[in-house]
Design an enzyme around this catalytic site. Structure first.
Site, PDB file in Angstrom:
ATOM      1  N   ARG A 181       0.455  -1.055  -0.012  1.00 27.44           N
ATOM      2  CA  ARG A 181      -0.037  -0.287  -0.130  1.00 27.44           C
ATOM      3  C   ARG A 181       1.018   1.390  -0.243  1.00 27.44           C
ATOM      4  O   ARG A 181       0.438   2.057  -0.303  1.00 27.44           O
ATOM      5  CB  ARG A 181      -0.906   0.042   1.802  1.00 27.44           C
ATOM      6  CG  ARG A 181      -2.266  -1.540   0.900  1.00 27.44           C
ATOM      7  CD  ARG A 181      -3.003  -0.945   2.266  1.00 27.44           C
ATOM      8  NE  ARG A 181      -3.960   0.475   2.234  1.00 27.44           N
ATOM      9  CZ  ARG A 181      -5.008   0.244   3.140  1.00 27.44           C
ATOM     10  NH1 ARG A 181      -4.651   0.427   4.056  1.00 27.44           N
ATOM     11  NH2 ARG A 181      -5.500   1.659   2.996  1.00 27.44           N
ATOM     12  N   CYS A 238      -1.622   6.489   8.872  1.00 24.47           N
ATOM     13  CA  CYS A 238      -2.205   4.893   8.255  1.00 24.47           C
ATOM     14  C   CYS A 238      -3.256   4.819   7.263  1.00 24.47           C
ATOM     15  O   CYS A 238      -2.901   6.083   6.413  1.00 24.47           O
ATOM     16  CB  CYS A 238      -2.717   3.653   9.048  1.00 24.47           C
ATOM     17  SG  CYS A 238      -4.448   4.449  10.619  1.00 24.47           S
TER      18      CYS A 238
END
Length: 285
Positions: A181, A238
C-alpha cells in the site's frame, strides 16, 4: 518517559483489580474494518462488567473529507463516555479482539480528550480467555459518569503538518500500512494508492505481534532503525488513524509520549486531489 504500567495491563493483574473495592471502568471496543460488527462479539461474551463502546459512532466522527475515522465532536464523545460510566480521574481499561488496533485508538482518544488514567488490556480478549478468566453475557447498566472531555492532550497532525514533518528532514512521518500500500502497488480501501511524499514505511507487524508489544528497548531499536531519533519530531499515519494510533502507543512505550497522530491519515490526504502522492518501486525492481 511513559511507563509500561501506565499504558498496558496484563490479564491476571486486571482480574485482581476487578476484584478490588473500586475496579477500573471496562470498555469493550471490539471492531473490524470489514465483517460482523463488534457488538455481536460483545453479546456472545465479554469481560464481566464491560460496557460496549462503538469505535465508528462513539469514538470517531462521521466519515468524510476529514477521513474515515476523524476526530469526534467533543460534546458527543463526552456524552458517549459518560453513558459508558467513565468518571473523571477514574481508571479505564480498554480491550478489543486481540490485534490491539481499536483498543489503541480508544486509548488514544481518551488520552487526547484529557482522560489520562487509561490502559490497554495487553493481548485483548484472547489474552483474558487464555488466562482461564471468566466471561459474561450480561450487559451492565453503568451509573452515568462525569468525565469532562478536554481535547488536545495528545498532539495531532493535520495534512499540512504531516506534509511539513515528512519533508522537513529533522523528523520522521511513519506510514504504518503494509508495504504494497505504501509503495502504491495496491490500495484496497481508498481511491488513490501511494503515500505522503517523504514518509517512511514501517508496517505495524514490525513493532507489534498479535496485539502484543515487545520490550521498550526493542521498540526503541526498531523505531531508531526507521530513523526516529530521540530528540526529533515523530508522527504516524495509516489508512484512517486506527493502526497509527497503535503506533503512537508503541512510541509511548518506547519513551516518546510526544509522538503525534495524523488522525485523518491517508483517507484524508487523498480527499484533496491537489495533494501530491508518492509511490515507490518494489524491493526487487
Amino acid at each position: 518517559m511513559s511507563g509500561t504500567e501506565d499504558l498496558l495491563v496484563e490479564a491476571g493483574r486486571l482480574a485482581a483489580e476487578l476484584d478490588g473495592a473500586d475496579p477500573p471502568t471496562l470498555l469493550d471496543v471490539r471492531w473490524r474494518l470489514a465483517g460482523p460488527p463488534g457488538r455481536d462479539d460483545y453479546a456472545a461474551g465479554h469481560l464481566p462488567g464491560a460496557v460496549f463502546v462503538d469505535l465508528d459512532t462513539a469514538l470517531c466522527g462521521p466519515p468524510g473529507p476529514a477521513g474515515r475515522h476523524p476526530l469526534p465532536d467533543p460534546a458527543a464523545l463526552q456524552a458517549a463516555l459518560r453513558a459508558a460510566g467513565v468518571r473523571a480521574g477514574h481508571p479505564v481499561v480498554v480491550y478489543d479482539g486481540g490485534d490491539g488496533m481499536s483498543a489503541a485508538r480508544a486509548w488514544w482518544t481518551l488520552r487526547w480528550a484529557g482522560h489520562r488514567p487509561v490502559r490497554l488490556l495487553h493481548g485483548g480478549f484472547p489474552a483474558w480467555l487464555a488466562a482461564g478468566l471468566p466471561t459474561s453475557t450480561d450487559e451492565p447498566t453503568p451509573t452515568p459518569g462525569d468525565v469532562a472531555v478536554r481535547p488536545g492532550a495528545l498532539p495531532v497532525l493535520d495534512a499540512t503538518a504531516a506534509a511539513r514533518l515528512a519533508a522537513a528532514g529533522d523528523g520522521v512521518l511513519l506510514d504504518v500500512r503494509a508495504a504494497p500500500r505504501y509503495r502504491g502497488e495496491h490500495e484496497p480501501i481508498d481511491p488513490v494508492a501511494g503515500h505522503v511524499p517523504g514518509a517512511v514505511n514501517l508496517p505495524a507487524p514490525e513493532y507489534v505481534t498479535d496485539g502484543r508489544f515487545p520490550a521498550a528497548e526493542a521498540l526503541r531499536d526498531r523505531f531508531g532503525a526507521a530513523g526516529v531519533a530521540a530528540d526529533a519530531p515523530v508522527g504516524a499515519y495509516c489508512g484512517s488513524g486506527v493502526t497509527a494510533a497503535q503506533a503512537v502507543l508503541a512510541l509511548h512505550l518506547a519513551g516518546r509520549p510526544d509522538a503525534a497522530l495524523y488522525v485523518g491519515s491517508w483517507s484524508n490526504w487523498v480527499a484533496d486531489p491537489d495533494r501530491p502522492v508518492a509511490t515507490a518501486p518494489p524491493p526487487d525492481a
